[in-house]
Design a protein around this motif. Structure first.
Motif, PDB file in Angstrom:
ATOM      1  N   GLY A 136      17.294 -22.061 132.210  1.00 39.36           N
ATOM      2  CA  GLY A 136      17.087 -24.038 132.101  1.00 39.36           C
ATOM      3  C   GLY A 136      18.408 -24.013 131.053  1.00 39.36           C
ATOM      4  N   ALA A 137      19.225 -23.509 130.806  1.00 45.43           N
ATOM      5  CA  ALA A 137      20.200 -23.266 129.697  1.00 45.43           C
ATOM      6  C   ALA A 137      20.999 -24.532 129.860  1.00 45.43           C
ATOM      7  CB  ALA A 137      20.459 -22.225 128.885  1.00 45.43           C
ATOM      8  N   THR A 138      21.547 -25.742 128.950  1.00 48.72           N
ATOM      9  CA  THR A 138      22.496 -26.453 129.256  1.00 48.72           C
ATOM     10  C   THR A 138      23.385 -26.427 128.178  1.00 48.72           C
ATOM     11  OG1 THR A 138      20.897 -27.781 127.738  1.00 48.72           O
ATOM     12  CG2 THR A 138      20.688 -27.870 129.689  1.00 48.72           C
ATOM     13  N   LEU A 139      24.324 -27.162 128.805  1.00 50.04           N
ATOM     14  CA  LEU A 139      25.554 -26.984 127.841  1.00 50.04           C
ATOM     15  C   LEU A 139      26.101 -28.591 127.657  1.00 50.04           C
ATOM     16  CD1 LEU A 139      28.697 -26.489 127.491  1.00 50.04           C
ATOM     17  CD2 LEU A 139      29.348 -25.913 129.594  1.00 50.04           C
ATOM     18  N   THR A 140      25.848 -28.758 126.421  1.00 45.07           N
ATOM     19  CA  THR A 140      26.713 -30.625 126.021  1.00 45.07           C
ATOM     20  C   THR A 140      27.712 -30.489 126.136  1.00 45.07           C
ATOM     21  OG1 THR A 140      23.908 -31.226 125.852  1.00 45.07           O
ATOM     22  CG2 THR A 140      25.153 -32.536 125.486  1.00 45.07           C
ATOM     23  N   VAL A 141      28.572 -31.382 126.342  1.00 44.03           N
ATOM     24  CA  VAL A 141      29.176 -31.787 125.637  1.00 44.03           C
ATOM     25  C   VAL A 141      30.028 -33.341 125.319  1.00 44.03           C
ATOM     26  CG1 VAL A 141      32.588 -31.734 126.432  1.00 44.03           C
ATOM     27  CG2 VAL A 141      30.779 -30.199 127.317  1.00 44.03           C
ATOM     28  N   GLY A 142      29.848 -33.194 123.869  1.00 44.35           N
ATOM     29  CA  GLY A 142      30.177 -34.486 122.769  1.00 44.35           C
ATOM     30  C   GLY A 142      28.721 -35.020 122.477  1.00 44.35           C
ATOM     31  N   ALA A 143      27.754 -34.173 122.519  1.00 42.86           N
ATOM     32  CA  ALA A 143      27.082 -34.956 121.481  1.00 42.86           C
ATOM     33  C   ALA A 143      26.024 -33.366 121.709  1.00 42.86           C
ATOM     34  CB  ALA A 143      25.672 -36.194 122.122  1.00 42.86           C
TER      35      ALA A 143
END
Length: 732
Positions: free
Chosen positions: A688-695
């Motif tokens: 369930g890992a997420t990559l968040t770009v911009g915050a």
């Protein structure tokens, strides 16, 4: 690397880009020099092969200063001639060496196919010198020359750290004969020139792929060595997601994306109350042409002013009166692709059309089309009469559409002013298809017409044939005055209101769903007192008339931070994140900004943040457990000195789990002021890992920056490779 067929390359080179070149293609090079400080020609000569010739016509020419900042840019004409004038807001340092690039990008792949020529230039106080040619009449008046040889010599300078000044004038501009200089031999130059030609013939950027090994003094075209696999490209991912992201101009003329929790980032303003050139009194509408020139119509100064994209005043057009070329309360302005422009006048109850040079073509009003202005001013309700016309727009097909405010309708005319059918509106009212003060109008990509029905607090959508289709914004909008579509098809609407909760810009998606609002009543940056006209420039930036503040604000449309599944896009064992970013903040502003974060639960984390006045990169296998955390970064005074609002910066972070090595690079400089050497444990991100770009993952510390060429690889790039990228030597 994906190659491009010669058929596609030839087609692209035969077609002039949509923006206008900075030089007139009909003028010879000798004429170009007369009005330009830095001029010359891109040529495929001296043994360059195949697609080198394709670089000549309509290449983007860019002058970079010592800090790799763009000073001036333009296009070559059909013959390869160009002319730049970098002296508008910048003065070169005498005898300092600068880079001059000619670049053409042909396709968007994991490694964008590009052709590039390069040279070095130097201002000696009276002229520009270069590796081959100068801005005198030598070499048949060719000025500065860019070709395969100059590209090879500029590459040798970088790869071997040769002093640029020692290589100036080393290539004869007429014959291409090289006079050995700076320790570079003719044989060496011939070898590298051959590699440049080989790269161009393979649709590759020679500056990107040339390498040099000092131990055996060998030059090579080394493709993908040590680069690893590209796991993620932000632009590709956003395009595939179909989220309708609004794009702006990137660092190298491509596209980029801004991230913020707000709908836009303030980027500057023009105006201020007054009558002098560059000042304004009650501006009404703004339009940006294809070349980036900003046109502003002022109600109380009865004129149109023109500004450069950077806000510099250019000229004023018009004066008060009723004659042709005069105005009384201009309320609208619109341009066609040929530069002809249309204006509407509230008090003169008419519209006028001019050619690109400001010559009067014709007017419409008082029941007729006229080429000599009538002696009186009157309103009416015939098909060629108006009563306080508010906005005029030239449609994509060249027809003229006019919002007839107090006649509660929208009229349409042919491009030459012939009255066509009364297209939109069934008179005063609140029902579908009725108006109570129509103002701004715009055309959707599918041809539908959207009209601001200001006093009814709504937008109405019609077919191009005039049939009512839908209402948008009812119950949301207050006094909508103008609307425009961005490059993703989203609709932006200004509210002509002094209500504290309105006086803002409202954004809807292409289906009419509300996306949010920006601004509010006030005097500060990003605040408005009755915003009116809107326009998007070719760089994707938005200009907004701030009516009672007597100014026009320039905004960068922003997007919500982007969240993607990390699986397949991120290698926890080792890798590199690299990108260019342009913040709207300085490094010492004391405010938190998260640029990117990967999170797979409480047991592991990964992030690139500006926390207060620190810029740092961290990897942790246990949140809150410093024994499992590696962290490195910059502290004051480095952040204050290195990070500047409104400037492009290159940022790269690398990690290698087996060696517990974590590194951070800002503009090619390695961090070292903030560090901790705890070994850390192996990262183990869950499914369930997420990559968040911009915050950050909670989306509460936005980057408030423009991102360009954001990529993730599964190899830890070397400091040398990152330094090359930061100097613009690598197209990632």
């Amino acid at each position: 690397m994906k190659k491009i067929s010669l058929v596609l390359v030839a087609c692209l080179c035969a077609c002039q880009p949509g923006i206008r070149p900075t030089v007139d293609p009909s003028r010879p090079a000798q004429a170009i020099q007369e009005g330009s400080s830095l001029w010359g020609r891109v040529t495929s000569g001296y043994e360059a092969q195949a697609t080198a010739a394709e670089l000549v016509a309509y290449a983007t020419v860019t002058l970079l200063d010592a800090s790799n900042t763009v000073v001036a840019t333009g296009l070559t004409d059909a013959s390869g001639a160009f002319g730049l004038n970098p002296f508008v807001s910048w003065t070169p340092t005498t005898n300092a060496v600068y880079v001059l690039d000619a670049l053409k990008t042909f396709d968007k792949t994991n490694d964008r196919a590009a052709l590039r020529f390069r040279t070095l230039v130097c201002w000696d106080g009276s002229k520009w010198r270069s590796l081959s040619g100068s801005t005198t009449s030598q070499g048949g008046g060719a000025g500065v020359i860019l070709n395969a040889q100059t590209t090879a010599l500029a590459a040798i300078k970088d790869l071997r750290a040769v002093a640029g000044t020692s290589l100036l004038d080393a290539l004869n501009p007429s014959t291409g004969v090289f006079t050995p200089a700076g320790g570079v031999t003719a044989t060496e130059l011939a070898t590298v020139t051959g590699l440049v030609s080989q790269a161009l013939a393979s649709n590759l950027d020679p500056v990107k792929w040339l390498t040099y090994t000092a131990s055996d003094t060998t030059y090579r075209l080394q493709l993908q060595s040590g680069q690893g696999r590209q796991l993620f490209d932000l632009e590709d991912a956003l395009s595939a997601s179909g989220t309708g992201s609004t794009l702006v101009a990137g660092r190298d003329g491509g596209t980029a994306i801004a991230f913020s929790n707000a709908l836009a980032l303030f980027d500057g303003q023009i105006g201020g109350k007054g009558t002098a050139p560059g000042l304004m009194d009650s501006p009404i509408v703004v339009t940006v042409d294809r070349g980036g020139t900003v046109w502003v119509a002022e109600w109380k100064n009865h004129r149109i002013q023109k500004f450069a994209a950077d806000g510099r005043f250019i000229s004023t057009f018009g004066s008060f009166g009723t004659g042709a070329g005069q105005f009384d309360s201009p309320h609208g302005i619109s341009l066609d692709p040929d530069g002809n422009f249309l204006t509407t006048e509230l008090t003169n109850h008419r519209l006028q059309k001019f050619d690109a040079n400001g010559n009067f073509l014709f007017g419409i009003g008082q029941g007729s089309r006229w080429t000599v202005a009538p002696g009186s001013v009157a309103s009416g309700s015939l098909n060629s009469e108006f009563w306080n016309p508010s906005n005029g727009t030239i449609a994509p097909d060249g027809t003229l559409w006019v919002s007839d405010y107090l006649n509660y309708r929208v009229l349409r005319f042919s491009a030459d002013g012939t009255a066509l059918m009364q297209t939109l509106g069934s008179g005063l009212g609140t029902g579908p298809g009725q108006f109570k003060g129509p103002t701004g109008l715009a055309f959707a990509p599918n041809g539908d017409v959207y009209v601001c029905d200001r006093a009814n607090n709504r937008i109405q959508r019609f077919s191009s044939a005039g049939s009512y289709l839908a209402t948008i914004g009812a119950g949301v909008l207050t006094a909508p005055d103008d609307l425009k579509f961005d490059n993703a098809g989203n609709m932006w609407v200004s509210e002509f209101s002094t209500v504290a909760t309105a006086s803002r810009i409202v954004k809807f998606d292409s289906s009419g769903a509300l996306l949010g609002a920006y601004g509010g009543l006030g005097y500060g940056n990003g605040q408005f007192r009755q915003p009116r006209g809107l326009s998007f420039g070719p760089d994707g930036k938005m200009w907004v008339v701030d009516y009672q503040n007597h100014r026009v604000q320039r905004l960068i449309p922003a997007n919500a931070p982007a969240v993607f599944p990390a699986k397949g896009r991120f290698n926890a064992t080792r890798g590199t994140i690299s990108f260019w970013f342009k913040p709207n903040w300085n490094g010492d502003d004391g405010i938190d900004h998260c640029l990117v974060r990967v999170q797979g639960g409480t047991e592991c984390n990964f992030g690139l943040h500006k926390f207060g006045n620190r810029l740092y990169f961290y990897v942790t296998a246990g949140v809150g457990d410093e024994t499992k955390t590696r962290r490195i970064g910059f502290e004051l005074p480095d952040t204050a000195a290195l990070i500047k609002a409104g400037r492009w910066h290159h940022l790269a972070a690398t990690w290698d789990g087996p060696t517990s090595d974590v590194r951070l690079f800002l503009d090619g400089r390695a961090a070292g002021g903030l560090s901790n050497d705890n070994p850390g444990a192996t990262l183990n991100f869950g499914p369930g890992a997420t990559l968040t770009v911009g915050a950050d993952t909670n989306l509460n510390t936005p980057a408030d920056s423009v991102f360009d060429r954001f990529q993730i690889r599964d190899a830890a790039l070397s400091p040398e490779a990152i330094a090359r990228a930061a100097r613009g030597l690598v197209q990632e």
